[in-house]
Design an enzyme around this catalytic site. Structure first.
Site, PDB file in Angstrom:
ATOM      1  N   LEU A   9       0.832  -1.207   0.000  1.00 29.76           N
ATOM      2  CA  LEU A   9       0.000   0.000   0.000  1.00 29.76           C
ATOM      3  C   LEU A   9       0.866   1.256   0.000  1.00 29.76           C
ATOM      4  CD1 LEU A   9      -2.659  -1.014   2.662  1.00 29.76           C
ATOM      5  CD2 LEU A   9      -2.546  -1.566   0.218  1.00 29.76           C
ATOM      6  N   ARG A  16       1.824  13.847   6.957  1.00 31.08           N
ATOM      7  CA  ARG A  16       2.717  14.242   8.051  1.00 31.08           C
ATOM      8  C   ARG A  16       4.168  14.450   7.614  1.00 31.08           C
ATOM      9  NH1 ARG A  16       0.467   9.431  11.747  1.00 31.08           N
ATOM     10  NH2 ARG A  16      -0.140   8.706   9.677  1.00 31.08           N
ATOM     11  N   LYS A  23       5.251   9.999   0.089  1.00 33.95           N
ATOM     12  CA  LYS A  23       6.011   9.525   1.257  1.00 33.95           C
ATOM     13  C   LYS A  23       6.993   8.411   0.916  1.00 33.95           C
ATOM     14  CE  LYS A  23       3.899   7.225   4.701  1.00 33.95           C
ATOM     15  NZ  LYS A  23       3.114   7.105   5.937  1.00 33.95           N
ATOM     16  N   GLN A  77      -5.412   3.748  -6.623  1.00 35.01           N
ATOM     17  CA  GLN A  77      -6.503   4.108  -5.723  1.00 35.01           C
ATOM     18  C   GLN A  77      -6.682   5.612  -5.900  1.00 35.01           C
ATOM     19  OE1 GLN A  77      -5.594   4.375  -1.580  1.00 35.01           O
ATOM     20  NE2 GLN A  77      -7.669   3.830  -0.931  1.00 35.01           N
ATOM     21  N   GLU A 158      -7.973   1.418  16.451  1.00 34.79           N
ATOM     22  CA  GLU A 158      -7.055   2.510  16.122  1.00 34.79           C
ATOM     23  C   GLU A 158      -6.925   3.480  17.292  1.00 34.79           C
ATOM     24  OE1 GLU A 158      -5.153   2.693  13.151  1.00 34.79           O
ATOM     25  OE2 GLU A 158      -5.934   0.665  13.262  1.00 34.79           O
ATOM     26  N   ASN A 173      -0.498  -3.301  16.218  1.00 35.16           N
ATOM     27  CA  ASN A 173      -0.627  -3.846  14.866  1.00 35.16           C
ATOM     28  C   ASN A 173       0.477  -3.253  13.995  1.00 35.16           C
ATOM     29  OD1 ASN A 173      -1.481  -4.587  12.281  1.00 35.16           O
ATOM     30  ND2 ASN A 173      -3.003  -2.935  12.179  1.00 35.16           N
ATOM     31  N   ARG A 335      36.771  12.861  -9.325  1.00 35.02           N
ATOM     32  CA  ARG A 335      35.470  12.859 -10.001  1.00 35.02           C
ATOM     33  C   ARG A 335      35.249  11.599 -10.843  1.00 35.02           C
ATOM     34  NH1 ARG A 335      35.537  18.136 -13.130  1.00 35.02           N
ATOM     35  NH2 ARG A 335      33.592  17.228 -13.920  1.00 35.02           N
ATOM     36  N   LYS A 353      39.417  13.848 -13.239  1.00 37.59           N
ATOM     37  CA  LYS A 353      38.158  13.409 -13.850  1.00 37.59           C
ATOM     38  C   LYS A 353      38.487  12.575 -15.073  1.00 37.59           C
ATOM     39  CE  LYS A 353      36.197  14.820 -17.234  1.00 37.59           C
ATOM     40  NZ  LYS A 353      35.687  15.551 -18.404  1.00 37.59           N
ATOM     41  N   TYR A 368      44.514  20.272 -12.314  1.00 32.77           N
ATOM     42  CA  TYR A 368      43.305  19.653 -12.871  1.00 32.77           C
ATOM     43  C   TYR A 368      43.745  18.684 -13.962  1.00 32.77           C
ATOM     44  CZ  TYR A 368      39.304  18.667 -15.734  1.00 32.77           C
ATOM     45  OH  TYR A 368      38.348  17.993 -16.445  1.00 32.77           O
TER      46      TYR A 368
END
Ligand code: UD1
Ligand code: CA
Length: 453
Positions: A9, A16, A23, A77, A158, A173, A335, A353, A368
């Site tokens: 689910l 929240r 989430k 849903q 609940e 639960n 890098r 790099k 570099y």
């Protein structure tokens, strides 16, 4: 264990979290919450994983399309009318399915596969239509409470609907259930008779009992593994739990961490014996560190392989393969595409790099080096730059073995330097330098009379 399918689910808004991200897409130690749950479930080889999406479904789907999940089916849903209503959306996929149906939330990332398989086995063994995974917790606030009668599971209430004595129950639960095929019939009888006016999956306990089906309970000893993530605090607590588990295992395997509170180490890091980790080190995902390495303060490392005996201090490393006894830092930026072979040194304020630097070579100061190949035993002087980019394309610099590059040299790529060459300090190298040659490419110094007015 008999076959099973899972329903996960993940349609809820996750109010929240106070976030624009769904989430289950929040990151926990390098992977979204939903991936933790999928990984746990997948390891048990389900026939189907039915994922129920709703809020910002496209963001979750986009992520899932990047990774591949076996036997995954997505249902939607549209309105979030409660956990029972969410499970109902999976009926079209599983209506004729005869195995067990594991139902869990996408927000319980720390759940162990072992616990899930014990839950499923219990449902078979006890010939139950439902087994609820419960946990004994110190602080049950916010969870549904397990109400027992004569020692048996009676119903789940609940937080919002619980009376004072029910609120004192600390058997909760977990939100993880194993059903048999009677699930669909039970769901059709759920009514939104509660303070939130939602369809609660938890009502199936009492409903199945009224249908003369047996329901049972398994209790996990580890309350942490069933912790649901509902807000940012819980997310960071889960992060801390994962880190604690990880650090404990590292200590057991012979890794020294000087101050465990002051490091971050991703769950998937592999670190060899006798490596010492100083405070301030952040090891993000996909890191392998060999034996006897030293990782010092304020280093960030991700997607890297570091071989035995290497020392990293105050550096940022991303996408690199680092050999044995390499020294990096202080203050280097390594890098993506950097391959540093054994005994290489990349030091103070140097950046690399997409480069292979062969063994024993040094890039010690303010340089570099990118889109390049550097041979063995090369010394690159301070302030050397591979000028790799012409504004449109990137070009390559090749520096042969045993060559010496003086300070403040610019290589205007594409350019090649042979073995045993010497490049004079301050040179801007625009043409290839054959092996064994000395190249000086700078304006000759002139001396003129100073005129003082
Ligand atoms: C739920 C349980 C509670 C349990 C707790 C464990 C119910 C009624 N209560 O409470 O007994 O102790 O989990 O963490 O189930 N979801 C949907 N669609 C909806 C509603 C929810 O997909 O319409 C999903 C959510 O995204 C979430 C899961 O179902 O993944 C649980 O919902 P949530 O609101 O977090 O339930 P809790 O209040 O935590
Ligand atoms: Ca929850």
């Amino acid at each position: 264990m008999k076959n099973f399918s899972a329903v996960i689910l993940a349609a809820g808004v996750g109010t929240r979290m106070k976030s624009s991200l769904p989430k289950v897409m929040h990151n926990l130690s390098g992977k979204p919450l939903i991936k933790w749950v999928i990984d746990s479930v997948s390891s048990l080889k389900p026939d189907n994983i039915v994922l129920v999406l709703g809020y910002e479904a496209d963001k979750v789907e986009e992520y899932l399309s990047e990774i591949s999940v076996k036997n995954l089916k997505i249902v939607y849903q549209k309105e979030q009318l409660g956990s029972a209503h969410a499970v109902m959306q999976a009926e079209k996929v599983l209506k004729n399915y005869n195995g067990n149906i594991l139902v869990l939330s996408g927000d319980v990332p720390l759940i162990n596969a072992k616990t899930l398989s014990a839950l499923i086995k219990n449902n078979d063994k006890t010939a139950s239509s439902l087994t609820v995974l419960a946990a004994e917790v110190a602080n049950p606030f916010g969870y549904g409470r397990i109400v027992k009668k004569d020692g048996f599971l009676e119903r789940i209430v609940e937080e919002k609907d619980a009376n004072i004595s029910e609120k004192r129950i600390n058997l909760i639960n977990s939100g993880i259930y194993c059903f048999d095929k009677n699930l669909w019939k039970a769901l059709s009888k759920v009514k939104p008779n509660n303070s939130k006016k939602e369809y609660y999956i938890t009502d199936t306990v009492a409903i199945l009992k009224s249908m003369s089906k047996s329901v049972s309970l398994t209790v996990t000893k580890d309350e942490n593994e069933v912790k649901g993530i509902n807000n940012r605090l819980e997310l960071s607590q889960a992060e801390a739990l994962l880190k604690d588990r990880k650090i404990k295992r590292l200590f057991e395997s012979g890794v020294s961490i000087i101050d465990a509170d002051k490091v971050y180490i991703s769950y998937d890091a592999k670190i060899g014996q006798d490596t010492i980790i100083y405070p301030g080190v952040f090891i993000d995902t996909s890191v392998v560190v060999g034996k006897g390495c030293v990782l010092k303060g304020s280093s960030y490392i991700t997607d890297a392989k570091i071989d035995d005996g290497s020392i990293i201090s105050y550096s940022y490393i991303n996408g690199a393969v680092i050999g044995k006894n390499v020294k990096i830092g202080p203050f280097s930026h390594i890098r993506p595409g950097s391959v540093l072979k054994d005994n290489v040194k990349v030091g103070n304020f140097s950046e690399t790099k997409k480069v292979v630097i062969a063994k024993n070579s040094k890039v010690n100061h303010l340089s570099y080096i990118g889109d390049a190949e550097v041979g063995e035993d090369v010394n690159i002087g301070a302030g050397t730059i591979t000028c790799n980019y012409d504004g449109i394309n990137k070009h390559k610099t090749v520096i042969g073995s045993n060559s010496f590059v003086g300070s403040n040299v610019n290589f205007i790529a594409p350019v090649k330097v042979g073995n045993n060459a010497l490049i004079a300090a301050g040179s801007t190298v625009t043409r290839d330098v054959p092996a064994g040659k000395l190249a000086i490419a700078r304006a000759r110094q002139e001396l003129k009379r100073r005129i003082i007015k």
